[in-house]
Design a protein around this motif. Structure first.
Motif, PDB file in Angstrom:
ATOM      1  N   UNK A  91       0.850  -1.180   0.000  1.00 14.62           N
ATOM      2  CA  UNK A  91       0.000   0.000   0.000  1.00 14.62           C
ATOM      3  C   UNK A  91       0.893   1.239   0.000  1.00 14.62           C
ATOM      4  N   UNK A  92       0.662   2.126  -0.919  1.00 15.85           N
ATOM      5  CA  UNK A  92       1.432   3.362  -0.986  1.00 15.85           C
ATOM      6  C   UNK A  92       0.838   4.378  -0.020  1.00 15.85           C
ATOM      7  N   UNK A 128      10.986   4.826   9.808  1.00 11.11           N
ATOM      8  CA  UNK A 128      10.999   3.446   9.308  1.00 11.11           C
ATOM      9  C   UNK A 128      10.914   2.437  10.448  1.00 11.11           C
ATOM     10  N   UNK A 129      11.578   2.731  11.560  1.00  9.77           N
ATOM     11  CA  UNK A 129      11.540   1.826  12.712  1.00  9.77           C
ATOM     12  C   UNK A 129      10.156   1.742  13.325  1.00  9.77           C
ATOM     13  N   UNK A 130       9.542   2.895  13.526  1.00  5.26           N
ATOM     14  CA  UNK A 130       8.253   2.958  14.222  1.00  5.26           C
ATOM     15  C   UNK A 130       7.076   2.582  13.331  1.00  5.26           C
ATOM     16  N   UNK A 131       7.190   2.851  12.052  1.00  4.17           N
ATOM     17  CA  UNK A 131       6.102   2.586  11.110  1.00  4.17           C
ATOM     18  C   UNK A 131       6.638   1.736   9.969  1.00  4.17           C
ATOM     19  N   UNK A 132       6.728   0.458  10.206  1.00  4.44           N
ATOM     20  CA  UNK A 132       7.339  -0.422   9.221  1.00  4.44           C
ATOM     21  C   UNK A 132       6.499  -0.579   7.968  1.00  4.44           C
ATOM     22  N   UNK A 133       5.254  -0.127   8.017  1.00  5.02           N
ATOM     23  CA  UNK A 133       4.425  -0.140   6.823  1.00  5.02           C
ATOM     24  C   UNK A 133       4.772   1.012   5.879  1.00  5.02           C
TER      25      UNK A 133
END
Length: 94
Positions: A29-30, A72-77
């Motif tokens: 998902x973008x 990137x660490x906290x929101x791997x999506x």
């Protein structure tokens, strides 16, 4: 024209290495930050342009790189790739 800052070149190279890895991933998902195609300006030129017009010192760019890593660490999506890195850079630097 402003002299080329070696630290900004290094940060651009780090981001380019990240993009090499993430561009090969297929996105589930973008995000709203993703564009349909990558901008034609290189990351290095884009960062130098931000430095020129915002008069941010190199420390700001180091913090921006750390902040992108934390996102990137906290929101791997959230996947940083060539279709969104320019938008994330400009938001973080403002």
């Amino acid at each position: 024209m402003q002299p080329i800052n070696q630290l900004l070149i290094t940060i651009a190279k780090i981001l380019e290495e990240i993009l090499k890895e993430t561009d090969s991933l297929s996105l589930q998902q973008a995000s709203v930050f993703h564009t349909s195609r990558a901008p034609s300006i290189s990351i290095q030129n884009y960062i130098q342009r931000i430095a020129k017009y915002t008069h941010c010192n190199s420390v700001c760019f180091v913090f921006a790189l750390i902040y992108l890593d934390k996102i990137q660490e906290l929101h791997q999506d959230v996947v940083l790739n060539s279709n969104c890195i320019h938008r994330y850079d400009i938001i973080i630097m403002n």
